[in-house]
Design a protein around this motif. Structure first.
Motif, PDB file in Angstrom:
ATOM      1  N   PRO A  34       0.837  -1.216   0.000  1.00  0.00           N
ATOM      2  CA  PRO A  34       0.000   0.000   0.000  1.00  0.00           C
ATOM      3  C   PRO A  34       0.866   1.257   0.000  1.00  0.00           C
ATOM      4  O   PRO A  34       1.733   1.422   0.873  1.00  0.00           O
ATOM      5  CB  PRO A  34      -0.802  -0.116   1.304  1.00  0.00           C
ATOM      6  CG  PRO A  34      -0.745  -1.573   1.661  1.00  0.00           C
ATOM      7  CD  PRO A  34       0.609  -2.036   1.203  1.00  0.00           C
ATOM      8  N   LYS A  35       0.646   2.130  -0.952  1.00  0.00           N
ATOM      9  CA  LYS A  35       1.470   3.334  -1.034  1.00  0.00           C
ATOM     10  C   LYS A  35       1.293   4.220   0.200  1.00  0.00           C
ATOM     11  O   LYS A  35       2.204   4.959   0.566  1.00  0.00           O
ATOM     12  CB  LYS A  35       1.146   4.112  -2.307  1.00  0.00           C
ATOM     13  CG  LYS A  35      -0.279   4.636  -2.406  1.00  0.00           C
ATOM     14  CD  LYS A  35      -0.493   5.355  -3.749  1.00  0.00           C
ATOM     15  CE  LYS A  35      -1.905   5.915  -3.862  1.00  0.00           C
ATOM     16  NZ  LYS A  35      -2.121   6.591  -5.168  1.00  0.00           N
ATOM     17  N   SER A  94      -3.473   0.798  -3.306  1.00  0.00           N
ATOM     18  CA  SER A  94      -3.882   1.961  -2.521  1.00  0.00           C
ATOM     19  C   SER A  94      -4.973   1.566  -1.526  1.00  0.00           C
ATOM     20  O   SER A  94      -5.870   0.770  -1.833  1.00  0.00           O
ATOM     21  CB  SER A  94      -4.415   3.069  -3.436  1.00  0.00           C
ATOM     22  OG  SER A  94      -4.824   4.194  -2.674  1.00  0.00           O
ATOM     23  N   LEU A  95      -4.865   2.117  -0.324  1.00  0.00           N
ATOM     24  CA  LEU A  95      -5.884   1.980   0.719  1.00  0.00           C
ATOM     25  C   LEU A  95      -6.262   3.391   1.161  1.00  0.00           C
ATOM     26  O   LEU A  95      -5.759   3.909   2.165  1.00  0.00           O
ATOM     27  CB  LEU A  95      -5.345   1.170   1.903  1.00  0.00           C
ATOM     28  CG  LEU A  95      -5.019  -0.303   1.652  1.00  0.00           C
ATOM     29  CD1 LEU A  95      -4.274  -0.894   2.851  1.00  0.00           C
ATOM     30  CD2 LEU A  95      -6.294  -1.096   1.391  1.00  0.00           C
ATOM     31  N   GLU A 142     -12.037  -2.243   1.940  1.00  0.00           N
ATOM     32  CA  GLU A 142     -10.843  -1.948   1.139  1.00  0.00           C
ATOM     33  C   GLU A 142      -9.774  -3.022   1.322  1.00  0.00           C
ATOM     34  O   GLU A 142      -9.169  -3.483   0.341  1.00  0.00           O
ATOM     35  CB  GLU A 142     -10.267  -0.584   1.536  1.00  0.00           C
ATOM     36  CG  GLU A 142     -11.085   0.604   1.071  1.00  0.00           C
ATOM     37  CD  GLU A 142     -10.450   1.925   1.437  1.00  0.00           C
ATOM     38  OE1 GLU A 142     -11.040   2.976   1.092  1.00  0.00           O
ATOM     39  OE2 GLU A 142      -9.367   1.950   2.048  1.00  0.00           O
ATOM     40  N   MET A 143      -9.536  -3.420   2.583  1.00  0.00           N
ATOM     41  CA  MET A 143      -8.531  -4.443   2.857  1.00  0.00           C
ATOM     42  C   MET A 143      -8.929  -5.781   2.226  1.00  0.00           C
ATOM     43  O   MET A 143      -8.090  -6.492   1.655  1.00  0.00           O
ATOM     44  CB  MET A 143      -8.354  -4.611   4.365  1.00  0.00           C
ATOM     45  CG  MET A 143      -7.857  -3.395   5.101  1.00  0.00           C
ATOM     46  SD  MET A 143      -6.096  -3.090   4.894  1.00  0.00           S
ATOM     47  CE  MET A 143      -5.400  -4.248   6.051  1.00  0.00           C
ATOM     48  N   THR A 144     -10.209  -6.119   2.317  1.00  0.00           N
ATOM     49  CA  THR A 144     -10.703  -7.374   1.737  1.00  0.00           C
ATOM     50  C   THR A 144     -10.521  -7.384   0.229  1.00  0.00           C
ATOM     51  O   THR A 144     -10.129  -8.403  -0.365  1.00  0.00           O
ATOM     52  CB  THR A 144     -12.194  -7.573   2.085  1.00  0.00           C
ATOM     53  OG1 THR A 144     -12.346  -7.594   3.505  1.00  0.00           O
ATOM     54  CG2 THR A 144     -12.714  -8.876   1.503  1.00  0.00           C
ATOM     55  N   LYS A 145     -10.788  -6.251  -0.392  1.00  0.00           N
ATOM     56  CA  LYS A 145     -10.649  -6.145  -1.845  1.00  0.00           C
ATOM     57  C   LYS A 145      -9.203  -6.376  -2.275  1.00  0.00           C
ATOM     58  O   LYS A 145      -8.936  -7.066  -3.275  1.00  0.00           O
ATOM     59  CB  LYS A 145     -11.122  -4.753  -2.300  1.00  0.00           C
ATOM     60  CG  LYS A 145     -11.192  -4.575  -3.803  1.00  0.00           C
ATOM     61  CD  LYS A 145     -11.771  -3.211  -4.161  1.00  0.00           C
ATOM     62  CE  LYS A 145     -11.840  -3.025  -5.675  1.00  0.00           C
ATOM     63  NZ  LYS A 145     -12.401  -1.678  -6.017  1.00  0.00           N
ATOM     64  N   VAL A 146      -8.254  -5.828  -1.529  1.00  0.00           N
ATOM     65  CA  VAL A 146      -6.835  -6.031  -1.851  1.00  0.00           C
ATOM     66  C   VAL A 146      -6.454  -7.499  -1.666  1.00  0.00           C
ATOM     67  O   VAL A 146      -5.783  -8.097  -2.510  1.00  0.00           O
ATOM     68  CB  VAL A 146      -5.943  -5.129  -0.970  1.00  0.00           C
ATOM     69  CG1 VAL A 146      -4.471  -5.515  -1.109  1.00  0.00           C
ATOM     70  CG2 VAL A 146      -6.134  -3.667  -1.351  1.00  0.00           C
ATOM     71  N   LEU A 147      -6.906  -8.093  -0.575  1.00  0.00           N
ATOM     72  CA  LEU A 147      -6.528  -9.476  -0.281  1.00  0.00           C
ATOM     73  C   LEU A 147      -7.253 -10.489  -1.154  1.00  0.00           C
ATOM     74  O   LEU A 147      -6.890 -11.669  -1.167  1.00  0.00           O
ATOM     75  CB  LEU A 147      -6.757  -9.779   1.195  1.00  0.00           C
ATOM     76  CG  LEU A 147      -5.745  -9.116   2.137  1.00  0.00           C
ATOM     77  CD1 LEU A 147      -6.178  -9.227   3.591  1.00  0.00           C
ATOM     78  CD2 LEU A 147      -4.351  -9.726   1.949  1.00  0.00           C
ATOM     79  N   ILE A 159      -0.008  -8.502   2.335  1.00  0.00           N
ATOM     80  CA  ILE A 159       0.205  -7.063   2.325  1.00  0.00           C
ATOM     81  C   ILE A 159       1.444  -6.799   3.169  1.00  0.00           C
ATOM     82  O   ILE A 159       1.579  -7.337   4.267  1.00  0.00           O
ATOM     83  CB  ILE A 159      -0.999  -6.301   2.924  1.00  0.00           C
ATOM     84  CG1 ILE A 159      -2.250  -6.515   2.067  1.00  0.00           C
ATOM     85  CG2 ILE A 159      -0.685  -4.815   3.055  1.00  0.00           C
ATOM     86  CD1 ILE A 159      -3.524  -5.921   2.679  1.00  0.00           C
ATOM     87  N   MET A 160       2.371  -5.987   2.650  1.00  0.00           N
ATOM     88  CA  MET A 160       3.609  -5.705   3.380  1.00  0.00           C
ATOM     89  C   MET A 160       3.892  -4.212   3.441  1.00  0.00           C
ATOM     90  O   MET A 160       3.433  -3.440   2.593  1.00  0.00           O
ATOM     91  CB  MET A 160       4.803  -6.406   2.726  1.00  0.00           C
ATOM     92  CG  MET A 160       4.803  -7.902   2.848  1.00  0.00           C
ATOM     93  SD  MET A 160       6.374  -8.612   2.269  1.00  0.00           S
ATOM     94  CE  MET A 160       6.014 -10.357   2.420  1.00  0.00           C
TER      95      MET A 160
END
Length: 485
Positions: free
Chosen positions: A259-260, A293-294, A383-388, A394-395
């Motif tokens: 995540p930027k 992005s988050l 948002e976190m669920t969408k990324v995962l 995520i690091m």
């Protein structure tokens, strides 16, 4: 016993081969704590009965990997017959009549409760400076904080007093001190581990986890203490795997999101340099690394402190000077008893959060603060669920800086709260997350934070193990420890 050179596996082999008895190991551990804690002050209470328990283990025989192994417990994990204070004056003399589920599970596996570690009062703090019992010192530099709130557990592991210790994590209280002390620390998925018998701070965020120098040791401990508990309705019934047996450092094909927003503008450039170098290791090992992005992350600190403080104001109502704990003297009526006991028993940071939480829950403020924070939390989880859904991990950095000097931030609550900006997201979303050593910045440890899908702690253990075996940070000895090799 120099735990800096040992693992749970190596200790188990010595015990099983009868090179060492549990009684001898426990006695050596107590002696090491007595010597090192003069400088570190990691413990509030040492378990005087530990040797007797070890004798019983020897009599019954060494069985599983944890049998006969001394482990430390954060002092908000209640222990039958051993003082449990949450590092607060209001519980300075509290003697529980039962043990927390996590402690019972580990003791059933033969682990020895060697003592209770220092912490920020009621787990409220990021430096272990709010403890009623004084400061704990960072083994890398005794003038620096060990982080918090699980600073005592982290320092006990980093200094070689114990091979593993339990902590709790509400907004980063395992991962931040793990990063500051150059050790591994994992917060499992919310519900993976029972919270029964853990003195509550924020019930929707608190989670018990493990700290150790080596990834495999935390894997062993977490496998043993995780699982459903009928005492805790929020604990999951999902099967718990053998994390230690399933460790795999193969990173080929693993997709990693960066995540930027985690590259915070206030972050120390030296910290960023070490974290970037760690991420490059994963690229070398065959992982795919991409930026994401988050957007809601920028509100994480505000959301966390409204929700956590609100829950804390409710949870801490029980400390009234009537049933147990500190009771004010020379009171004339019941109102004086309540007010004086709480005023004298709680420290400034705890009072601050009780007041903030009570305000957020008040009739005129509930919709504007608590309800709105809960709504933003839901958006953040989405948002976190969408990324995962697209990535395995995520690091980013565990913290924006390395450890700071004792006293440097304690009088600035806002600066202290910002220490949690990178660790809070995992708690708000209930995700498993860990910090693994990435290197040194100006002579102090730096941590890489790893998050994964709910109940996929194995992916975190594997990724952390891969980095550990590449950089072998566990071979480094904290610079404040004299005469260690």
């Amino acid at each position: 016993m120099n735990y800096l050179n040992e693992t749970i596996d190596s200790l188990h082999k010595k015990l099983a081969d009868k090179e060492l008895t549990s009684k001898e190991l426990t006695e050596q551990t107590l002696a090491g704590i007595k010597e090192k804690d003069e400088d570190i002050s990691a413990f509030i209470t040492v378990n005087d009965a530990a040797t007797d328990v070890a004798k019983k283990v020897d009599t019954e025989g060494i069985k599983g990997n944890l049998s006969g192994i001394p482990i430390a417990f954060k002092d908000n994990i209640v222990s039958n017959g051993i003082k449990t204070t949450a590092a607060s004056k209001i519980l300075y003399n509290f003697m529980p009549v039962y043990s927390a589920t996590v402690l019972e599970k580990l003791e059933s596996a033969g682990a020895i409760n060697i003592g209770k570690t220092n912490m920020d009062e009621f787990a409220m703090g990021s430096s272990t400076e709010t403890s009623f019992f004084g400061n704990t010192h960072n083994p890398w530099n005794l003038d620096y904080v060990p982080g918090g709130s699980s600073g005592g557990s982290a320092a006990a592991v980093a200094s070689g007093e114990v091979v593993a210790a339990l902590g709790t994590d509400t907004g980063g209280s395992i991962r931040q001190p793990a990063a500051f002390n150059g050790i591994f620390g994992i917060k499992p998925t919310y519900g993976r581990v029972s919270r029964w018998g853990v003195i509550a701070f924020s019930s929707s965020l608190d989670q018990v986890g493990v700290m150790s120098k080596r990834v495999e040791d935390s894997a062993t401990v977490l496998s043993t203490m995780a699982g459903h508990d009928y005492h805790d309705s929020t604990s999951s019934e999902k099967e718990v795997p053998d994390y230690r047996a399933n460790l795999d450092k193969d990173m080929s094909g693993v997709k990693i999101a960066i995540p930027k927003e985690f590259w915070h503008e206030g972050a120390d450039p030296e910290v960023i340099k070490q974290v970037n170098a760690a991420i490059d290791v994963y690229k070398k090992l065959g992982a795919t690394v991409e930026e994401v992005s988050l957007p809601t992350l920028k509100h994480a600190v505000e959301v966390y402190y409204v929700l956590a403080s609100s829950e804390a104001s409710s949870n801490l109502q029980r400390y009234d000077g009537v049933r147990y704990g500190f009771r004010a003297k020379d009171v004339k009526n019941i109102k004086d008893l309540f007010v004086n006991s709480r005023s004298e028993g709680f420290g400034d940071e705890v009072k601050r959060r009780i007041m903030l939480g009570t305000f957020a829950l008040s009739a005129g403020s509930y919709d504007a603060y608590f309800k709105k924070a809960a709504q933003v939390r839901t958006i953040f989880i989405q948002e976190m669920t969408k990324v995962l859904d697209k990535y395995d991990l995520i690091m980013g950095p565990s913290t924006t800086s390395a450890a700071f000097k004792i006293g440097a931030k304690i009088d600035d609550p806002l600066a202290m709260y910002m220490n949690d900006i990178l660790t809070i997201p995992a708690n708000l979303a209930g995700l498993p997350a860990a910090s693994v050593p990435a290197g040194l910045a100006n002579g102090m440890p730096v941590g890489l934070q790893i998050m994964a899908k709910p109940f996929n702690e194995q992916a975190i253990f594997n990724a952390a193990y891969a980095l550990q075996e590449e950089n072998k940070f566990y071979e480094k000895i904290p610079t404040a420890l004299k005469g260690e090799d």
